[in-house]
Design a protein around this motif. Structure first.
Motif, mmCIF file in Angstrom:
data_model
loop_
_atom_site.group_PDB
_atom_site.id
_atom_site.type_symbol
_atom_site.label_atom_id
_atom_site.label_comp_id
_atom_site.label_asym_id
_atom_site.label_seq_id
_atom_site.Cartn_x
_atom_site.Cartn_y
_atom_site.Cartn_z
ATOM 1 N N ALA A 71 8.135 30.350 -8.133
ATOM 2 C CA ALA A 71 8.171 31.723 -7.640
ATOM 3 C C ALA A 71 7.553 31.854 -6.259
ATOM 4 C CB ALA A 71 7.439 32.638 -8.619
ATOM 5 N N ARG A 72 7.447 30.753 -5.531
ATOM 6 C CA ARG A 72 6.763 30.840 -4.251
ATOM 7 C C ARG A 72 7.545 31.690 -3.256
ATOM 8 N NH1 ARG A 72 9.033 25.624 -3.865
ATOM 9 N NH2 ARG A 72 10.270 25.259 -1.977
ATOM 10 N N ARG A 73 6.814 32.291 -2.339
ATOM 11 C CA ARG A 73 7.424 33.133 -1.321
ATOM 12 C C ARG A 73 7.390 32.403 0.011
ATOM 13 N NH1 ARG A 73 4.180 38.656 -1.604
ATOM 14 N NH2 ARG A 73 2.696 37.257 -0.653
ATOM 15 N N HIS A 74 8.378 32.667 0.805
ATOM 16 C CA HIS A 74 8.360 32.124 2.157
ATOM 17 C C HIS A 74 9.044 33.128 3.068
ATOM 18 C CE1 HIS A 74 12.642 31.187 2.012
ATOM 19 N NE2 HIS A 74 12.434 30.691 0.828
ATOM 20 N N ALA A 75 8.801 32.999 4.332
ATOM 21 C CA ALA A 75 9.343 33.956 5.301
ATOM 22 C C ALA A 75 10.134 33.234 6.377
ATOM 23 C CB ALA A 75 8.202 34.760 5.922
ATOM 24 N N LEU A 76 10.829 32.173 5.992
ATOM 25 C CA LEU A 76 11.633 31.463 6.966
ATOM 26 C C LEU A 76 12.739 32.354 7.495
ATOM 27 C CD1 LEU A 76 12.019 28.030 5.151
ATOM 28 C CD2 LEU A 76 10.462 28.592 7.006
ATOM 29 N N ALA A 77 13.018 32.231 8.763
ATOM 30 C CA ALA A 77 14.036 33.070 9.391
ATOM 31 C C ALA A 77 15.288 32.259 9.678
ATOM 32 C CB ALA A 77 13.473 33.674 10.692
ATOM 33 N N GLY A 78 16.375 32.974 9.922
ATOM 34 C CA GLY A 78 17.608 32.353 10.375
ATOM 35 C C GLY A 78 18.250 31.464 9.333
ATOM 36 N N ARG A 79 19.057 30.515 9.836
ATOM 37 C CA ARG A 79 19.839 29.652 8.958
ATOM 38 C C ARG A 79 18.941 28.823 8.051
ATOM 39 N NH1 ARG A 79 24.302 26.352 12.042
ATOM 40 N NH2 ARG A 79 24.792 28.522 12.578
ATOM 41 N N GLN A 80 17.819 28.353 8.579
ATOM 42 C CA GLN A 80 16.898 27.543 7.783
ATOM 43 C C GLN A 80 16.394 28.342 6.577
ATOM 44 O OE1 GLN A 80 13.372 26.330 9.867
ATOM 45 N NE2 GLN A 80 12.712 24.911 8.264
ATOM 46 N N PHE A 129 6.086 56.738 7.719
ATOM 47 C CA PHE A 129 5.575 55.696 6.832
ATOM 48 C C PHE A 129 6.399 54.442 7.062
ATOM 49 C CE2 PHE A 129 6.021 53.422 2.707
ATOM 50 C CZ PHE A 129 4.721 52.947 2.613
ATOM 51 N N ALA A 130 5.734 53.306 7.308
ATOM 52 C CA ALA A 130 6.423 52.049 7.606
ATOM 53 C C ALA A 130 5.986 50.966 6.642
ATOM 54 C CB ALA A 130 6.153 51.609 9.046
ATOM 55 N N SER A 131 6.959 50.285 6.058
ATOM 56 C CA SER A 131 6.681 49.146 5.187
ATOM 57 C C SER A 131 7.876 48.206 5.231
ATOM 58 C CB SER A 131 6.440 49.606 3.748
ATOM 59 O OG SER A 131 6.375 48.498 2.869
ATOM 60 N N PHE A 132 7.599 46.901 5.293
ATOM 61 C CA PHE A 132 8.642 45.887 5.253
ATOM 62 C C PHE A 132 8.624 45.114 3.940
ATOM 63 C CE2 PHE A 132 8.524 45.611 10.163
ATOM 64 C CZ PHE A 132 9.405 46.676 10.255
ATOM 65 N N GLY A 133 7.991 45.664 2.926
ATOM 66 C CA GLY A 133 8.035 45.072 1.600
ATOM 67 C C GLY A 133 7.098 43.896 1.431
ATOM 68 N N THR A 134 7.242 43.221 0.292
ATOM 69 C CA THR A 134 6.319 42.158 -0.091
ATOM 70 C C THR A 134 6.674 40.798 0.490
ATOM 71 O OG1 THR A 134 7.591 41.798 -2.123
ATOM 72 C CG2 THR A 134 5.717 43.309 -2.254
ATOM 73 N N LEU A 135 7.803 40.683 1.179
ATOM 74 C CA LEU A 135 8.184 39.406 1.781
ATOM 75 C C LEU A 135 8.207 39.416 3.299
ATOM 76 C CD1 LEU A 135 11.137 38.277 -0.546
ATOM 77 C CD2 LEU A 135 8.774 37.472 -0.583
ATOM 78 N N GLN A 136 8.296 40.597 3.915
ATOM 79 C CA GLN A 136 8.456 40.688 5.364
ATOM 80 C C GLN A 136 7.303 41.413 6.054
ATOM 81 O OE1 GLN A 136 10.816 39.063 6.841
ATOM 82 N NE2 GLN A 136 12.092 38.559 5.077
ATOM 83 N N GLY A 137 6.222 41.643 5.326
ATOM 84 C CA GLY A 137 5.115 42.396 5.897
ATOM 85 C C GLY A 137 4.305 41.655 6.941
ATOM 86 N N HIS A 138 4.693 40.428 7.257
ATOM 87 C CA HIS A 138 3.990 39.651 8.278
ATOM 88 C C HIS A 138 4.504 39.946 9.690
ATOM 89 C CE1 HIS A 138 7.729 37.553 7.538
ATOM 90 N NE2 HIS A 138 7.589 36.925 8.696
ATOM 91 N N ARG A 139 5.466 40.858 9.824
ATOM 92 C CA ARG A 139 6.128 41.083 11.117
ATOM 93 C C ARG A 139 5.236 41.880 12.069
ATOM 94 N NH1 ARG A 139 11.175 38.217 11.225
ATOM 95 N NH2 ARG A 139 11.772 37.951 9.043
ATOM 96 N N LEU A 140 4.204 41.233 12.567
ATOM 97 C CA LEU A 140 3.202 41.899 13.392
ATOM 98 C C LEU A 140 3.811 42.490 14.656
ATOM 99 C CD1 LEU A 140 0.252 42.596 14.047
ATOM 100 C CD2 LEU A 140 0.013 40.283 15.008
ATOM 101 N N GLY A 141 4.660 41.735 15.353
ATOM 102 C CA GLY A 141 5.241 42.237 16.588
ATOM 103 C C GLY A 141 6.058 43.500 16.376
ATOM 104 N N CYS A 174 1.455 44.945 2.902
ATOM 105 C CA CYS A 174 1.527 44.236 1.609
ATOM 106 C C CYS A 174 0.729 42.932 1.612
ATOM 107 C CB CYS A 174 2.972 43.981 1.218
ATOM 108 S SG CYS A 174 3.937 45.497 1.012
ATOM 109 N N GLY A 175 -0.372 42.937 2.322
ATOM 110 C CA GLY A 175 -1.262 41.789 2.304
ATOM 111 C C GLY A 175 -0.798 40.592 3.096
ATOM 112 N N LEU A 176 0.205 40.758 3.948
ATOM 113 C CA LEU A 176 0.755 39.620 4.684
ATOM 114 C C LEU A 176 0.240 39.531 6.125
ATOM 115 C CD1 LEU A 176 4.435 39.603 3.381
ATOM 116 C CD2 LEU A 176 2.460 38.305 2.573
#
Length: 413
Positions: free
Chosen positions: A61-70, A241-253, A274-276
């Motif tokens: 159940a691990r999460r990752h935030a890889l972008a693009g084709r990879q 109100f802004a939220s990118f959910g539990t997988l994309q909340g690392h989008r600092l920029g 979401c803690g990211l």
């Protein structure tokens, strides 16, 4: 009394939806158990719907935030491994539990494979956008507009062929287990039940569909505490109100650009990452409130606009409250959700690539200045509130098990 197995991928939003379905079934006198990959039980919160993990390797159940084709290929490979593990380890478990029916997430074809292997009735569940085929509707992971013309139909066929290639690893797993289980007919690659699909959407949000396979009952929600929003709108300063959910909340920029756009427009802004983000990263965002988690529904009752990754749960919550959305989709079915927001006039969509502060500012200003967006959101919201949600979905599932040959039109009554 019927004993249901609920089979879904170990993702936060899917587990929440299936727990709500399970609790609604329990309220009707049935039993329900979540069957999850190894590590998924950590997401469980329900005291009335136990979560049982199959054997398997840690990290299912691990999460990752890889972008693009990879990121796409990594996601598909992980999905194939989860499907293989469920088919390998769950058959005996279902027998030990005395399971009599299955609710199978469309994104996890193992549910349909296991049901057919054990000759159990099953119903498909669309926690995300429905994948039920319709030639006029683009695949849900594409942000294409609705176009039923010959050109649009040809485009959709091409998109479906590309998707089949991308999903090759999981499709191969499905074919292999179909052969291992000696299942008749074509492999259930989409995991679609012959009886139809329970969907968290409502008809007024989706693209126009033909046929009657989908029971669009609205979001599956369980009982929730009443939270008070820590930040509220004022007459002088609307609230975003802004939220990118539990997988994309690392989008600092992106959060920084949203904050700058709100500052230029004089808007209040609350962000849930979401803690990211680390505390140091969150401190660099010039917003009035930045937190790990915020009570989303309470915040949306106060908000004038929701900036979202176009996750279906967040968008349904926003529309239920009559709040238009600025969608910035990243992956999965998010482009399709964003396309439906635009089609129904309840929001705007921007691509995350080359997203500038000016574009965000322009979109927010338009959403606030034109009352048609909020009016469209309120219309959809009324349908969401009257859709029946998990309680109606549980009633349909109950009828399916009692009379599995009953016509879909009768189940809709």
């Amino acid at each position: 009394m019927t004993r249901f197995a609920l089979v879904c991928p170990p993702f936060w939003s899917h587990v929440r939806a299936f727990e709500a379905l399970g609790e609604a079934l329990v309220a009707r006198g049935h039993e329900a158990v979540l069957v999850l990959n190894h590590g998924g039980a950590a997401l469980s919160r329900s005291a009335r719907v136990p979560a049982i993990e199959i054997a398997g390797e840690a990290g299912e159940a691990r999460r990752h935030a890889l972008a693009g084709r990879q990121g796409v290929f990594a996601t598909v490979q992980e999905a194939a491994r989860r499907t293989d593990a469920l088919c390998r380890h769950a058959p005996g478990l279902l027998g030990d539990l005395g399971v009599e029916a299955i609710l199978a997430d469309q994104t996890e074809p193992a549910g349909a494979l296991l049901a057919r292997h054990r000759a159990l009735p099953y119903l498909s569940v669309a926690s995300a956008l429905p994948t039920d085929p319709d030639p006029a509707i683009p695949p849900p992971y594409l942000g294409w507009p609705f176009d039923p013309s010959p050109r649009g139909l040809k485009r959709n066929r091409g998109g479906a062929r590309v998707a089949d290639l991308v999903l090759g690893p999981q499709r191969r797993v499905v074919r292999r287990w179909s052969e291992t289980f000696a299942l008749p007919g074509a492999p259930p690659e989409r995991g679609l039940s012959p009886h139809g699909t329970l969907s968290q959407t409502v008809d007024s949000f989706d693209f126009p569909r033909t046929g009657n396979r989908i029971f669009a009952v609205g979001p599956f929600r369980g009982a929730e505490p009443e939270w008070i929003a820590p930040l509220r709108r004022t007459e002088e300063r609307p609230l975003v109100f802004a939220s990118f959910g539990t997988l994309q909340g690392h989008r600092l920029g992106l959060f920084r650009r949203i904050a700058e756009a709100c500052r230029r427009l004089g808007l209040r802004l609350a962000i849930a990452h979401c803690g990211l983000l680390t505390a140091a990263e969150a401190a660099t965002i010039d917003a009035e409130l930045v937190a790990d988690f915020l009570p989303q529904r309470a915040m949306l009752r106060e908000a004038d606009v929701c900036v979202t990754h176009a996750g279906l749960n967040t968008v349904m919550d926003a529309l239920e409250m009559g709040v238009p959305c600025l969608a910035i989709p990243f992956a999965f079915d998010q482009p399709g959700v964003a396309a439906r927001l635009s089609y129904r006039g309840a929001g705007l969509a921007l691509a995350p690539r080359r997203l500038t502060t000016w574009r965000v500012e322009t979109a927010l200003a338009r959403l606030l200045a034109d009352p048609a967006f909020a009016l469209a959101a309120r219309r959809i919201g009324a349908d969401i509130r009257s859709g029946g949600g998990s309680r109606r979905a549980a009633a349909i599932a109950e009828q399916l098990v009692g009379t599995p040959a009953r016509r879909l039109e009768e189940l809709r009554a």
